[in-house]
Scaffold this active site. Sequence first.
Site, short mmCIF file in Angstrom:
data_model
loop_
_atom_site.label_atom_id
_atom_site.label_comp_id
_atom_site.label_asym_id
_atom_site.label_seq_id
_atom_site.Cartn_x
_atom_site.Cartn_y
_atom_site.Cartn_z
N ASP A 266 39.66 6.75 4.14
CA ASP A 266 38.68 7.73 3.75
C ASP A 266 37.33 7.03 3.89
OD1 ASP A 266 37.92 10.19 2.76
OD2 ASP A 266 37.89 9.48 0.69
N ASP B 148 41.39 13.21 -2.64
CA ASP B 148 42.30 12.91 -1.53
C ASP B 148 43.74 12.68 -1.98
OD1 ASP B 148 41.77 10.47 -2.63
OD2 ASP B 148 40.61 9.72 -0.94
N ASP C 129 39.75 6.67 -2.24
CA ASP C 129 39.25 6.31 -3.56
C ASP C 129 39.78 7.26 -4.63
OD1 ASP C 129 37.90 8.56 -2.86
OD2 ASP C 129 35.91 7.82 -3.34
#
Length: 624
Positions: free
Chosen positions: A328, A525, A521
């Site tokens: 990400d 997600d 993180d």
Amino acid sequence: MEKEQKIKLARIVITAVLWGAMFFIPVTGIARLAVFVVLYLIIGYDILLEAFEGIIHGEVFDEDLLMAVATIGAFALGIYEGKGEYNEAIAVMLFFQLGEFFEDLAVDSGKRNIAALMDIRPDFARIEKDGGLRKVAPNEVRVGDTLTVDPGEKIPIDGVVTEGVSSLDTSALTGESLPRDVTPGSEVISGSVNLSGVLKIKTTAEFGESTVSKILDLVENASSRKSRSENFITKFARVYTPIVCALALALAVIPPLVRTLFMSVSPDWGAWIYRGLTFLVISCPCALVLSIPLSFFAGIGGAGAKGILIKGSNYMEALAQTKTVVFDKTGTLTKGAFEVSGIHHCELENEKLLEYAALAESASSHPISKSLIRAYGAEPERSRVTDIKEIAGQGVTATIDGHKVAAGNAKLMNTLGVEYVDCRSSGTIVHMAIDGAYSGHIVISDVVKPTAKQTIAELKKAGVTKTVMLTGDSRKTAENVADQIGVDEVKSELLPADKVEEVERLLGEKPANGKLVFVGDGVNDAPVLARADIGVAMGALGSDAAIEAADVVLMDDDPMKTAKAIGISKKCLRIVKENIGLTIGVKVACLALGALGIANMWVAVFADVGVMIIAVLNAIRAAR
Ligand code: ADP
Ligand code: MG
């Protein structure tokens, strides 16, 4: 060393000395037998008891029984032959015990490694009540209580500093040795140690929800998620041991019978029973049964001490096969600490726009929100804000002082049907709309983490064939970051659901035996973390969802730890394979020699214990 271990060591030494002496003292007959029986009981009584208990509980085929049968058999043969030769029974027990002793020490050192991590558990909390301080158990503290933490003490519960300045040692949590400075307003995490000043902390979670409890849970459950290698060994031992016992019996009985019945020669019972017993000693699978879980244990412990929490040895096995790593962007490869670098096309005063942005973002934990609130410079007044909605991958909408405010990217503006002004500055753009009318944008810029580039290089070295960056940010910003870091592929302007799709495509493209790792993180997600072969959440000290969704948790937000986790796993797996190869190789060779009557019980016990010790020592290396 614990008391039990000391006793065992004492038994080993006493037996070794007395047994050695018996080679020089000419005692014969019954007296000699009596001395050896005493020696045998000193060194082996616990094994005999455990073998006996095993029979009673129906767990017949374990190594205690193998050892008990082999040594009692050896003793019986010695008596039967009448030459006063009982050395083998003692030798087998002695070396077996020596091996167990070693194993115990090794397991202890592995545990101590994890215990270093476990040392994060706080013993008490000091709570302010009725003007005084009261010492209570951490789980009695409620959210919103004020705690006092003296220098040298652990922070018992997550919270925010209200008074005091100090620095914290978070090394037990993150493996990071630099102390972290805290002042009023700083968030502090349970398990870190207060180094210099007295702190007052207002708690933001209960003990059970605090970082420390989550980590302890995770570590304690790690051993229940077994790798395929471990499962293989458990099944292997269950099948292997009875087979070996049957073979040993056959070896002891069939050849003598064949000799008397069909060959009319002396059956030579003694020699064949001896071979059968030797076969039993050699076949003991303890080196395997023990060294493999121990290797994983050591590996998980070693990783834990570096701030990498692996939730089970199955993930360790998978990490070692990593071929694709997907990152990400925001907060993972970049710091996620945005600075406002411009405010353009603003219809109001710049300060007013920033104030609206901060208020609208006041409930979000997105790095962009936190940065805008920081730029605003004050605590947003939540009472002025209602109807906050966060649209993942787009932005937020809220009602502020009766006005409908939207803050987010171009996608959000399109969704709301607001015409926006594009921006040529580099950076992430937060467009603002008030009551459906465009009111300007805030340009914020992020910086790439200092270790990001090196991480990609290290991953390549560790055999990763593809690195990918996924982001919801604009194409220009994404490509700029990708260029700086050197990832192979970049996909931008993705919604969280698009990220799942991308990961699915990459899962389809990767080599069949390779694994895909997703590193994020934990901010919107979680679906991707779950979909990847291995989900790695970093900066777990910040986000709660991450610890639950991920398979591997990095305690701080250094992407370099991804490469380290893969390196540690590879090393651990290599050690496991070495141990399997070594043990099975030596066993097979000895079994063949034993069956042919070339290897006697001495060779057998040396082979068994020797291999076990080598395997255990090798396993411990996984912790380093
Ligand atoms: P990344 O994939 O880089 O981690 P996200 O998926 O979290 O980013 O967000 C993608 C984009 O959506 C951001 O770059 C930003 O433009 C917009 N966005 C998301 N959340 C917010 C927010 N709270 N405020 C403003 N913009 C946001
Ligand atoms: Mg993100």
